[in-house]
Scaffold this motif. Sequence first.
Motif, short mmCIF file in Angstrom:
data_model
loop_
_atom_site.label_atom_id
_atom_site.label_comp_id
_atom_site.label_asym_id
_atom_site.label_seq_id
_atom_site.Cartn_x
_atom_site.Cartn_y
_atom_site.Cartn_z
N LEU A 469 0.84 -1.19 0.00
CA LEU A 469 0.00 0.00 0.00
C LEU A 469 0.88 1.25 0.00
N LYS A 470 0.25 2.38 0.20
CA LYS A 470 0.97 3.65 0.21
C LYS A 470 2.00 3.67 1.34
N GLY A 471 3.14 4.30 1.07
CA GLY A 471 4.21 4.35 2.06
C GLY A 471 3.86 5.19 3.27
N VAL A 472 4.51 4.87 4.38
CA VAL A 472 4.33 5.60 5.63
C VAL A 472 5.69 6.15 6.06
N ASP A 473 5.73 7.42 6.44
CA ASP A 473 6.96 8.03 6.94
C ASP A 473 6.96 8.00 8.46
N VAL A 474 8.06 7.55 9.04
CA VAL A 474 8.21 7.49 10.49
C VAL A 474 9.34 8.42 10.90
N ASN A 475 9.02 9.39 11.75
CA ASN A 475 10.02 10.34 12.24
C ASN A 475 9.81 10.46 13.75
N GLN A 476 10.73 9.91 14.52
CA GLN A 476 10.55 9.86 15.97
C GLN A 476 11.83 10.22 16.70
N VAL A 477 11.65 10.81 17.87
CA VAL A 477 12.73 10.99 18.83
C VAL A 477 12.36 10.19 20.06
N ILE A 478 13.30 9.40 20.56
CA ILE A 478 13.03 8.56 21.73
C ILE A 478 13.98 8.98 22.85
N LYS A 479 13.42 9.40 23.97
CA LYS A 479 14.20 9.82 25.13
C LYS A 479 14.06 8.77 26.24
N SER A 480 15.19 8.27 26.73
CA SER A 480 15.19 7.30 27.83
C SER A 480 15.87 7.94 29.04
N TYR A 481 15.23 7.84 30.21
CA TYR A 481 15.74 8.58 31.36
C TYR A 481 15.20 7.98 32.66
#
Length: 501
Positions: A469-481
């Motif tokens: 199907l149509k593409g999906v863009d994933v843009n994430q920042v993950i903070k672990s603390y």
Amino acid sequence: MKLLFLFLITVFTALAAAGQSASAILKKAERALGGKQAMEKAAARTQTGSITKLSGNAVGRYSLTTARPNLLKVSWDIEGFEFESGYNGRSAWVRDSREGLRTLTGHESMRFQAEAAFRNSLWLNYKKEKSRIVKGGKADAGGRVADTLILTNSKGTSIKIFFDGETGLPIREEFPGTEGVTAYDYSDFRSVGAGKMPFAVTMHLGDEIYKIEIDSIDINQKPLRSDFDFPKFNDDPLPEIRSLLADLQENEDHVEEILDTYSYLQKIIRRKLGKDGILRETGSETYQMSFYKGYRITRLIEKNGSPLSASDQEDADREAQKEAEKIEKKIAKAEKENARSHDSDDRGRRISIAEVLRASNLLNPRRERFRGRDVIVFDFEPNPKYDFKNAKSLLKFFGKTAGVIWIDEKDKQVARIEAFLASNYNIGGGILAKLKKGAAFTLEQERVNNEIWLPSSADINLSVRVLLLKGVDVNQVIKSYDYRKFETEVKGAKIDEVSQP
């Protein structure tokens, strides 16, 4: 009547110029530069000339070399002061006579990589690269009226381009950075091959202004890939790579053993590049994280910065409990068969970075300082001789990545890694999902309790097509603390905290 006619012509011309679309501005620029086809043919470039530092009229030599898709090297020598920077397709670096050699990280690295891609293809591939171009309005560029466009890539790095209102030529570029804007003014465009390129450049770098006069531009000779690699000035002995990877594996195994005694919070922030070229946060989730025998257990506690409602928290707790039950069943089944699987494909299992590096070619080893500690840094890329056919699925994915890694020399732990997918990665033959080439991620770790290195931040940027199907863009920042040490026991598929400081 004649004056009225001329007035109306002037007004309509002004309105047409004001309403000129970004696409029209780019097409006009492409025609002015010799046409899109001529621009695409210039796959590599080496230009040399003189450079003058205006504050003291000091003169030296200057060179710039590019090779597609995104290789770049810039250097100059002004009366003994040397400067050079480059991107070799895996890592960005800079060296000068004052500060020495170092690998760029964070915003500096992203800015230089964006410049490297732009120097090679300008805006020609912006749609393919998931970038955005928006109008920036009219502006003055060295006394000339210019149309401005802002090119923003998928990581949020922007370049402002000024196009001459009359000729359409790109006469100025601005690259925002951590220490201000670096700007380039262009003039004296001449024919090079079938296209046109500037032979006069004014560079605004910090408080200094440099005049660059180009003597020659060669677009026929393709430079070697090694021309963009780190210069080698230091002969200090480096650890033997095989031994270093063995130590890294041993320490990662130790991390697995004590990871069960830690819990922490993890916030996942979703971002999206808007049509206006601005990268915005679109939502977030915060989880309480813990491990049991190497398996990760997640418990949702916040959405978009707000605690869950009582009913939503109950649902999240039930999901976490289900995870614990699944882990118990896996462990019980493995113990019954007396052959517990250590397959890192299992959900929640961590893959060894040492395994990934063994499946890679390791290049350009060097010593540097990072976050106040001594580190060994080297580039890596896929090793075509490695047997990925019989490798674990997750290793097959990481075996297609290239980038740069920082290893703490004393603790033999990964301090930072920057990587991108060097070729497309198919799941289920590409039917279930297809990760596109160029997908990028960055992971940084910090030292916790003087015994373990654990993730502190991650940046993920990728495009995936799911089920054809149509593409999906994933843009994430993950903070672990908020790492905390405790002990757990699993009884009847329930997690009990035995002790916690």
